[in-house]
Design an enzyme around this catalytic site. Structure first.
Site, PDB file in Angstrom:
ATOM      1  N   SER A  60       0.605  -0.781  -0.144  1.00  0.00           N
ATOM      2  CA  SER A  60      -0.215  -0.168  -0.109  1.00  0.00           C
ATOM      3  C   SER A  60       0.789   1.183   0.049  1.00  0.00           C
ATOM      4  CB  SER A  60      -1.222  -0.060   1.345  1.00  0.00           C
ATOM      5  OG  SER A  60      -0.154   0.206   2.593  1.00  0.00           O
ATOM      6  N   SER A  61       2.178   1.183  -0.084  1.00  0.00           N
ATOM      7  CA  SER A  61       3.231   2.614  -0.330  1.00  0.00           C
ATOM      8  C   SER A  61       2.646   3.506  -0.940  1.00  0.00           C
ATOM      9  CB  SER A  61       4.870   2.086  -0.470  1.00  0.00           C
ATOM     10  OG  SER A  61       5.053   1.579  -1.865  1.00  0.00           O
ATOM     11  N   MET A  62       1.672   2.815  -2.715  1.00  0.00           N
ATOM     12  CA  MET A  62       1.305   4.576  -3.202  1.00  0.00           C
ATOM     13  C   MET A  62      -0.581   4.496  -3.220  1.00  0.00           C
ATOM     14  SD  MET A  62       3.801   5.104  -4.871  1.00  0.00           S
ATOM     15  CE  MET A  62       3.093   6.525  -6.219  1.00  0.00           C
ATOM     16  N   LYS A 109       7.632   4.423  -6.824  1.00  0.00           N
ATOM     17  CA  LYS A 109       6.943   5.260  -5.902  1.00  0.00           C
ATOM     18  C   LYS A 109       7.523   6.403  -7.115  1.00  0.00           C
ATOM     19  CE  LYS A 109       8.563   2.790  -2.489  1.00  0.00           C
ATOM     20  NZ  LYS A 109       7.085   2.146  -1.888  1.00  0.00           N
TER      21      LYS A 109
END
Length: 194
Positions: A60-62, A109
């Site tokens: 879920s980093s983006m 990213k």
């Protein structure tokens, strides 16, 4: 029988002939493409595999831009002709040997700063060259602070849109441009929320 109106048989013949020539009714489009068509398909597949790929989003980093399980299309050719720009979403290989990461591990990213910029995160905002950035695409404001970092030539600074849940440049520093594998184009599949 009237000679002014066409007969039912005449109407039937006209209808059959016109239907026969409609492309969707002739079924000719279902034939095997032949040697010429096969070569076109083969060349298309080779170009597709060379210049683009489909990737899976595992974290879920983006978020909220990309969610867990999304399938995305990444193109790999544009950075041969131009430099990465700010706000490009890029895929890249891990910038260094980190415990538990291999060379085949790929991250995704957003580029927030390029060579020559000074980057810092504090007071819940990202500052590039001393100017607070307006970022309406992030999940929430960062709860961490980072030191003032200079981005050297040949590097970019990347952060995930989910700033508080992202393993990115605020942890390891600027990313070498040579590690960039491709640029995000679009999402091609999002699983249902059920």
């Amino acid at each position: 029988m009237s000679f002014l109106r066409p007969s039912a048989f005449h109407q039937f013949l006209i209808t059959c002939l016109s239907v026969r020539w409609m492309p969707c009714e002739s079924w000719g489009f279902l034939r095997w493409p032949g040697l010429d068509g096969s070569l076109k398909i083969l060349i298309g597949l080779l170009l597709w595999s060379t210049f683009s790929e489909i990737r899976f989003i595992p974290s879920s980093s983006m978020y909220p831009t990309l969610r867990i399980g999304d399938r995305i299309i990444v193109e790999k050719a544009s950075y041969y002709f131009r430099n990465p720009s700010i706000h490009d979403i890029v895929t890249f290989r891990a910038p260094f040997q980190y415990p538990g990461l291999g060379e085949e591990d790929v991250f995704i990213k957003r580029i927030v700063a390029k060579a020559g910029d000074l980057v810092q995160v504090h007071d819940g905002s990202l500052y590039v060259n001393g100017i607070a950035q307006n970022e309406d695409f992030i999940a929430e404001h960062p709860k961490y602070t980072s030191d003032l970092t200079y981005v050297p030539v040949g590097y970019v600074y990347v952060l995930g849109d989910n700033r508080n849940n992202s393993f990115d440049s605020h942890v390891w520093g600027p990313l070498p441009v040579k590690n960039i594998a491709g640029r995000y184009l679009t999402r091609c599949y999002r699983p249902s929320d059920s």
